[in-house]
Structures are given as C-alpha cells and as structure tokens.
Design a protein around this motif. Sequence first.
Motif, PDB file in Angstrom:
ATOM      1  N   SER A  89       0.837  -1.200   0.000  1.00 56.60           N
ATOM      2  CA  SER A  89       0.000   0.000   0.000  1.00 56.60           C
ATOM      3  C   SER A  89       0.869   1.247   0.000  1.00 56.60           C
ATOM      4  O   SER A  89       1.992   1.247   0.527  1.00 56.60           O
ATOM      5  N   LEU A  90       0.334   2.299  -0.606  1.00 55.52           N
ATOM      6  CA  LEU A  90       0.966   3.616  -0.616  1.00 55.52           C
ATOM      7  C   LEU A  90      -0.108   4.655  -0.358  1.00 55.52           C
ATOM      8  O   LEU A  90      -1.266   4.481  -0.763  1.00 55.52           O
ATOM      9  N   THR A  91       0.275   5.755   0.283  1.00 52.60           N
ATOM     10  CA  THR A  91      -0.675   6.814   0.625  1.00 52.60           C
ATOM     11  C   THR A  91      -0.221   8.140   0.026  1.00 52.60           C
ATOM     12  O   THR A  91       0.965   8.477   0.065  1.00 52.60           O
ATOM     13  N   GLU A  99      -1.552  14.846 -19.586  1.00 49.58           N
ATOM     14  CA  GLU A  99      -0.476  15.835 -19.635  1.00 49.58           C
ATOM     15  C   GLU A  99      -0.748  17.019 -18.721  1.00 49.58           C
ATOM     16  O   GLU A  99       0.182  17.681 -18.261  1.00 49.58           O
ATOM     17  N   THR A 100      -2.005  17.284 -18.451  1.00 51.09           N
ATOM     18  CA  THR A 100      -2.360  18.460 -17.651  1.00 51.09           C
ATOM     19  C   THR A 100      -3.004  18.114 -16.308  1.00 51.09           C
ATOM     20  O   THR A 100      -3.358  19.015 -15.558  1.00 51.09           O
ATOM     21  N   LYS A 101      -3.158  16.824 -16.014  1.00 53.67           N
ATOM     22  CA  LYS A 101      -3.891  16.434 -14.805  1.00 53.67           C
ATOM     23  C   LYS A 101      -3.095  15.423 -13.986  1.00 53.67           C
ATOM     24  O   LYS A 101      -2.872  14.292 -14.415  1.00 53.67           O
ATOM     25  N   THR A 102      -2.660  15.856 -12.787  1.00 56.35           N
ATOM     26  CA  THR A 102      -2.017  14.972 -11.818  1.00 56.35           C
ATOM     27  C   THR A 102      -2.816  15.025 -10.532  1.00 56.35           C
ATOM     28  O   THR A 102      -3.155  16.110 -10.043  1.00 56.35           O
ATOM     29  N   ILE A 103      -3.142  13.864  -9.986  1.00 51.31           N
ATOM     30  CA  ILE A 103      -3.916  13.802  -8.749  1.00 51.31           C
ATOM     31  C   ILE A 103      -3.121  13.050  -7.692  1.00 51.31           C
ATOM     32  O   ILE A 103      -2.107  12.421  -7.978  1.00 51.31           O
ATOM     33  N   ARG A 104      -3.578  13.105  -6.460  1.00 41.68           N
ATOM     34  CA  ARG A 104      -3.012  12.314  -5.378  1.00 41.68           C
ATOM     35  C   ARG A 104      -3.952  11.149  -5.088  1.00 41.68           C
ATOM     36  O   ARG A 104      -5.163  11.335  -4.985  1.00 41.68           O
ATOM     37  N   ILE A 105      -3.383   9.966  -4.963  1.00 38.94           N
ATOM     38  CA  ILE A 105      -4.188   8.776  -4.750  1.00 38.94           C
ATOM     39  C   ILE A 105      -3.672   7.979  -3.557  1.00 38.94           C
ATOM     40  O   ILE A 105      -2.514   8.109  -3.159  1.00 38.94           O
ATOM     41  N   ASP A 106      -4.547   7.156  -2.983  1.00 43.70           N
ATOM     42  CA  ASP A 106      -4.147   6.074  -2.086  1.00 43.70           C
ATOM     43  C   ASP A 106      -4.232   4.788  -2.898  1.00 43.70           C
ATOM     44  O   ASP A 106      -5.138   4.615  -3.725  1.00 43.70           O
ATOM     45  N   VAL A 272       7.164   9.975 -15.385  1.00 41.59           N
ATOM     46  CA  VAL A 272       7.017   9.245 -14.126  1.00 41.59           C
ATOM     47  C   VAL A 272       5.564   9.431 -13.694  1.00 41.59           C
ATOM     48  O   VAL A 272       5.219  10.367 -12.985  1.00 41.59           O
ATOM     49  N   TYR A 273       4.702   8.515 -14.130  1.00 43.69           N
ATOM     50  CA  TYR A 273       3.274   8.731 -13.932  1.00 43.69           C
ATOM     51  C   TYR A 273       2.770   8.206 -12.601  1.00 43.69           C
ATOM     52  O   TYR A 273       1.668   8.547 -12.168  1.00 43.69           O
ATOM     53  N   PHE A 274       3.575   7.358 -11.933  1.00 45.37           N
ATOM     54  CA  PHE A 274       3.162   6.817 -10.637  1.00 45.37           C
ATOM     55  C   PHE A 274       4.257   7.088  -9.615  1.00 45.37           C
ATOM     56  O   PHE A 274       5.387   6.644  -9.773  1.00 45.37           O
ATOM     57  N   ASN A 275       3.908   7.878  -8.587  1.00 41.23           N
ATOM     58  CA  ASN A 275       4.765   8.127  -7.429  1.00 41.23           C
ATOM     59  C   ASN A 275       5.969   9.014  -7.733  1.00 41.23           C
ATOM     60  O   ASN A 275       7.080   8.761  -7.260  1.00 41.23           O
ATOM     61  N   GLU A 278       7.599  10.238  -4.604  1.00 40.80           N
ATOM     62  CA  GLU A 278       8.392   9.267  -3.836  1.00 40.80           C
ATOM     63  C   GLU A 278       7.770   8.909  -2.485  1.00 40.80           C
ATOM     64  O   GLU A 278       8.446   8.835  -1.458  1.00 40.80           O
ATOM     65  N   ALA A 279       6.471   8.652  -2.473  1.00 41.63           N
ATOM     66  CA  ALA A 279       5.806   8.160  -1.270  1.00 41.63           C
ATOM     67  C   ALA A 279       6.315   6.750  -0.955  1.00 41.63           C
ATOM     68  O   ALA A 279       6.661   5.984  -1.842  1.00 41.63           O
ATOM     69  N   ALA A 280       6.358   6.419   0.336  1.00 36.55           N
ATOM     70  CA  ALA A 280       6.898   5.127   0.772  1.00 36.55           C
ATOM     71  C   ALA A 280       5.876   4.016   0.568  1.00 36.55           C
ATOM     72  O   ALA A 280       4.680   4.219   0.780  1.00 36.55           O
ATOM     73  N   VAL A 281       6.347   2.844   0.170  1.00 45.18           N
ATOM     74  CA  VAL A 281       5.486   1.679   0.023  1.00 45.18           C
ATOM     75  C   VAL A 281       5.603   0.806   1.259  1.00 45.18           C
ATOM     76  O   VAL A 281       6.683   0.649   1.826  1.00 45.18           O
ATOM     77  N   ASP A 282       4.485   0.243   1.677  1.00 47.03           N
ATOM     78  CA  ASP A 282       4.420  -0.654   2.832  1.00 47.03           C
ATOM     79  C   ASP A 282       4.114  -2.057   2.315  1.00 47.03           C
ATOM     80  O   ASP A 282       3.063  -2.281   1.698  1.00 47.03           O
TER      81      ASP A 282
END
Length: 286
Positions: A89-91, A99-106, A272-275, A278-282
């Motif tokens: 999991s990552l938070t 190209e114009t839309k980046t969101i934050r996800i869990d 770099v479309y995911f992370n 550099e959120a930590a992975v558990d």
Amino acid sequence: MKKRKRNGMWIAIITVLLLLLGVVIFICIPFSPTAARFSHITGEKAKDTQDVSEVFTQADIERLPAPVQRYFEYCGYLGTPKMAYMRASLTNVDFVMSETKTIRIDYKQMNLVRKPERFALISSYLSGVPFEGLDSYENGRGGMKGTLAKVIPLFDQRGEEMDRACLVTWLAECLMVPNAALQNFVCWESMDDKQAKATITWEGVSASGIFTFSEAGELLAFRTSNRTAIDMSGKETKADWSAYFREYHIVNGLLQPKVIQSVWHYEAGDCVYFNQNEAAVDIHYQ
C-alpha cells in the motif's frame, strides 16, 4: 387549482432536494462499492490460498541468473519462509492522468504467487468528487475500471493488450514477492552480471522484460516493451514501460525497496506517472 399546483411544485422541489441530499450523503459516507469489491476479492483469494510451509534455500535459486541469485542473498531471503501472497500500500501518491492532470491517490494491491494474479485499488478525488479505480488480473484476463462518485462508470478497459499489460506488471513485481520468481511459468535468462531477462507465459499469453541490479544485489529497475499505454478514453500508445525500485531499508529482517515508481518512456520524453513524489510503500507477506 392554483393551491394544488403550488403544492405539487413544492412536493417536486422537496423531492429533488431530498434526492440531492441522499446523493451527498452517499458520496460522503465511507462505504464504497468499488472498495467493497476489492476487499471481497482479496479476502476470498487470501482465504483460498494455502499456507506455504517451506523456506527459501540455496537450491531454489541455483538455476537463476547470477544477479538474481545475488538479490535473494543480499536482501536476506535465504532461510526465511516462502510467501503465498503480498499486500502493498501507498498513501498520497502522485498519479498522472494526462499531460495536464495529476492527482493524489491512495493505492492498495495484492499479488498472488501460485498463479499470476494481481488486484489493485485506487482511491482519490476529482474536483472534490470521489474517484476510484480497480485493476485486476485473474484467470489470464486483465481489466481496469474507473468510477466517479462511487457509481458513475468512467472507463472499463479490457482486451488482449490489457491482458498482456497486467501479466507483465505481475512479472515486474515478482521480485517484490520473490517466491513468485521461482514459479515454473517464469523463465529466466542470463544476460550479464547486472541484468537478467525474464519471460512469463500464462493462458496462452507471453510477456518479458529486463531486470537491472546493482553490484551489491539491489533490484533497480524492470523494463519492457510488452505493455501499451491506454488512457481513459481507450487510446493506445506504444512505449516502453519501466518500474523503478529504490531506497532499500530493513523490514522484519529483509531488505525491501522503500520507493517504487512507474515510468512511460514516450518518444517525447519519460513520464514518471506513478509516485513522482516518492511516497513510501508498505509491503507485507503471508
């Protein structure tokens, strides 16, 4: 007559307001059909998975290319219990939608070992409205569904390209749950002291990629040309894809990557479309 019309108008207004209130309450409450589906699937898979009583031995890795053997040794897996599946999991992760839309996800995922199966849940918001995604690879079929406001379908990507993309993603992550790398449907080829090629074949579909390691034994990257970029509208773009693994740290006596990232290598440049943040992975094993 006028009074009845006014009463009818107020009844209609109240009905609409109650419906809107119901929608708002439904959106705000914690329950989510997509999250419930993910929990049900992964719960059933965990229940149906037999415990593995064996430990990793030197004999298990003798047939593997030298850098892969070094990975098992460096990360401390030899002599430890083999796993039946992995949960990760990552938070609050950066996720590039366009190209114009980046969101934050869990992000939550489950990878199984005995069969190449993988399930992942994305939870986020678009303009304040809940957005959820459910990725799945089961029985040789891959899928990616997106839902807005918990019930409104945004996309449902399936087909041969998605089957291969999901299969190669499982392969890319097989050394995160290293018992997966020992399965007989994964074939390893030696390249040099820092690289090894792996090919996976399942349900008539094959995919392959190159793993790159450090001199010490850390897995650094996986790269493949067997995955197609598919956007929300279903548009397909051919590009190489990589997974990166960095910042190894000790977890329960094992060295694991703290940061994982996914990258598309487009002609115009890398994304770099995911992370990217550099959120930590558990990571947990069972």
